[in-house]
Design a protein around this motif. Structure first.
Motif, PDB file in Angstrom:
ATOM      1  N   SER A 231     -12.490 -78.561  -8.475  1.00 52.41           N
ATOM      2  CA  SER A 231     -13.600 -77.366  -8.659  1.00 52.41           C
ATOM      3  C   SER A 231     -12.837 -76.016  -7.981  1.00 52.41           C
ATOM      4  O   SER A 231     -12.052 -76.135  -7.347  1.00 52.41           O
ATOM      5  N   THR A 232     -13.624 -74.978  -8.339  1.00 51.99           N
ATOM      6  CA  THR A 232     -13.058 -73.692  -7.775  1.00 51.99           C
ATOM      7  C   THR A 232     -13.089 -73.877  -6.394  1.00 51.99           C
ATOM      8  O   THR A 232     -12.264 -73.244  -5.453  1.00 51.99           O
ATOM      9  N   GLU A 233     -14.342 -74.367  -5.934  1.00 49.07           N
ATOM     10  CA  GLU A 233     -14.513 -74.436  -4.201  1.00 49.07           C
ATOM     11  C   GLU A 233     -13.444 -75.426  -3.848  1.00 49.07           C
ATOM     12  O   GLU A 233     -12.973 -75.020  -2.582  1.00 49.07           O
ATOM     13  N   GLN A 234     -12.969 -76.500  -4.243  1.00 47.97           N
ATOM     14  CA  GLN A 234     -11.978 -77.037  -3.624  1.00 47.97           C
ATOM     15  C   GLN A 234     -10.824 -76.610  -3.527  1.00 47.97           C
ATOM     16  O   GLN A 234      -9.978 -76.918  -2.713  1.00 47.97           O
ATOM     17  N   LYS A 235     -10.295 -75.950  -4.815  1.00 52.53           N
ATOM     18  CA  LYS A 235      -9.018 -75.084  -4.754  1.00 52.53           C
ATOM     19  C   LYS A 235      -8.938 -74.384  -3.587  1.00 52.53           C
ATOM     20  O   LYS A 235      -8.079 -73.985  -2.792  1.00 52.53           O
ATOM     21  N   LYS A 236     -10.095 -73.413  -3.369  1.00 52.28           N
ATOM     22  CA  LYS A 236      -9.976 -72.308  -2.314  1.00 52.28           C
ATOM     23  C   LYS A 236      -9.913 -73.179  -0.963  1.00 52.28           C
ATOM     24  O   LYS A 236      -9.319 -72.714   0.037  1.00 52.28           O
ATOM     25  N   ALA A 237     -10.698 -74.418  -0.664  1.00 55.19           N
ATOM     26  CA  ALA A 237     -10.591 -74.905   0.724  1.00 55.19           C
ATOM     27  C   ALA A 237      -9.178 -75.537   1.111  1.00 55.19           C
ATOM     28  O   ALA A 237      -8.649 -75.354   1.926  1.00 55.19           O
TER      29      ALA A 237
ATOM     30  N   GLY B 193      -6.258 -74.243  -0.466  1.00 54.75           N
ATOM     31  CA  GLY B 193      -5.477 -73.019  -0.356  1.00 54.75           C
ATOM     32  C   GLY B 193      -5.728 -72.511   1.127  1.00 54.75           C
ATOM     33  O   GLY B 193      -4.711 -71.970   1.517  1.00 54.75           O
ATOM     34  N   ALA B 194      -6.902 -72.457   1.607  1.00 49.88           N
ATOM     35  CA  ALA B 194      -7.326 -71.977   2.942  1.00 49.88           C
ATOM     36  C   ALA B 194      -6.155 -72.627   3.938  1.00 49.88           C
ATOM     37  O   ALA B 194      -5.945 -72.308   4.987  1.00 49.88           O
TER      38      ALA B 194
ATOM     39  N   ASN C 186      -3.371 -73.965   3.432  1.00 48.16           N
ATOM     40  CA  ASN C 186      -1.942 -74.187   2.725  1.00 48.16           C
ATOM     41  C   ASN C 186      -1.570 -75.538   2.255  1.00 48.16           C
ATOM     42  O   ASN C 186      -0.484 -75.736   2.423  1.00 48.16           O
TER      43      ASN C 186
ATOM     44  N   THR D 198      -1.175 -78.008  -4.493  1.00 49.08           N
ATOM     45  CA  THR D 198      -2.019 -78.830  -5.481  1.00 49.08           C
ATOM     46  C   THR D 198      -1.073 -79.208  -6.552  1.00 49.08           C
ATOM     47  O   THR D 198       0.092 -78.413  -6.721  1.00 49.08           O
TER      48      THR D 198
END
Length: 365
Positions: free
Chosen positions: A217-223, A225-226, A228, A231
């Motif tokens: 999900s978008t939230e999982q990608k952001k988490a 990425g935060a 480093n 994926t």
């Protein structure tokens, strides 16, 4: 008539001076594995190199063993490694626990020249932390992957020589039926990118054979990425590794190029001191060292690691690199007597890489 030897008149000696060669490799990978479950026709002795996964069968490994699957994943990449190093993590005297992973790595380091590390069968957070610390101290790159998105195995992210990739939640697979190959996604990524010369590559948007992309999900990608954490996702019909950062937020390719540049400067300077009978402590001798620095940086520029000379809006040059060395007359008597040349400095601009693009415009009637 027989000639008299010219040695009677002209004494001529030809001295052969062999240059040193670097044993540092920036495309070799070490797999830390458990011993084989069965006895094979051959025995692994020390750190062993293999050029294909099937060689592991001779040592007693089975086709469903982690070592075999990992080697298959690595050799499936394009470009693929010419060989992999295998080291067995030994059991302790009690045979109930394994030796400390740093002991295994130190032993392998004394037996083979490798640059990348993968703990193929060991994913405990304690082992990962130990491998991170060892890689940082020994100028190696360590790669790990994990598949439980709620259980990142690292807590300290201030490491420049470790990178991780989340490879769970494989698209099209149930949570309990994840593809075995995804357990080795970081190894696949390393095996592919080590096939490119340092400075010529970016690790972003690389397709990996045998690895299934994750569905996030978008939230999982952001988490991720935060933290480093890299994926492996699907875009435009292509399965691509996304990111290319170490835990500390530096680009993996920058670390690898920096290591290559350091090694080149060292071995080329060493060879100049070794192959010349004497490098004098004069402007000429210092100029020889300066020339080595310039030629090495130029090579780094030619392969794409260092930026070319560019120009600002006023047409003033912005050099890709600069080199400064002292004049012999500026050195003190004590400095000259020490026979150690100091004050040789350089700076360079990294060429970097474009990973994303923003394009805006408008249409008019």
């Amino acid at each position: 008539m027989k000639n008299n030897p010219l040695d009677d008149i002209i004494k001529c000696d030809v001295e052969i001076s062999s240059p040193g060669s670097s044993d540092v490799s920036f495309d070799s990978i070490l797999l830390v594995v458990a011993g084989p479950a069965a006895k094979g026709t051959a025995t692994i002795s020390g750190t062993t190199a293999i050029s294909k996964a099937d060689e592991l069968l001779d040592y007693g490994y089975k086709t469903d063993s982690p070592a075999y699957i990992a080697a298959t994943v690595a050799f499936s990449q394009n470009p693929s490694p010419e060989e992999l190093y295998i080291v067995v993590r030994e059991k302790t005297a009690e045979k109930s626990t394994y030796e400390d992973v740093t002991t295994t790595l130190a032993r392998a380091n004394s037996e083979a020249s490798f640059y990348g590390i993968h703990l193929t069968e060991f994913r405990d957070s304690t082992d990962i932390e130990a491998a991170k610390t060892w890689a940082e101290a020994n100028e190696k790159l360590y790669a790990f992957e994990y598949t439980d998105i709620d259980s990142c195995p690292v807590k300290n992210f201030s490491f420049y020589r470790t990178f991780g990739i989340f490879s769970g939640l494989a698209d099209g697979y149930a949570a309990e039926e994840q593809p075995a190959e995804n357990q080795y996604a970081a190894l696949a990524w390393m095996a592919k990118c080590f096939g490119y010369d340092p400075g010529t590559e970016t690790w972003n948007l690389k397709e990996l054979a045998t690895i299934v992309p994750t569905k996030l999900s978008t939230e999982q990608k952001k988490a991720l990425g935060a933290k480093n954490i890299n994926t492996f996702l699907r875009y435009a019909g292509c399965n691509c590794a996304m990111g290319g950062m170490t835990l500390a937020g530096e680009w993996i390719d920058v670390i690898r190029f920096r290591d290559w540049l350091k090694n080149e400067l060292q071995i080329r300077t060493f060879n100049a001191l070794k192959t010349n009978r004497k490098v004098p402590f004069t402007d000429g001798g210092i100029g020889l060292i300066e020339g080595i620095m310039v030629s090495t940086l130029k090579d780094g520029q030619d392969i794409g690691g260092i930026a070319p000379t560019e120009y600002d809006d006023d047409d003033n040059p912005i050099y890709g690199y600069t080199v400064t060395v002292p004049k012999a007359s500026d050195l003190t008597e004590a400095e000259r007597k020490s026979r150690k040349l100091t004050g040789c400095k350089w700076s360079a601009r990294l060429a970097g890489a474009i990973h994303a693009v923003e394009i805006s415009g408008n249409l008019t009637v």
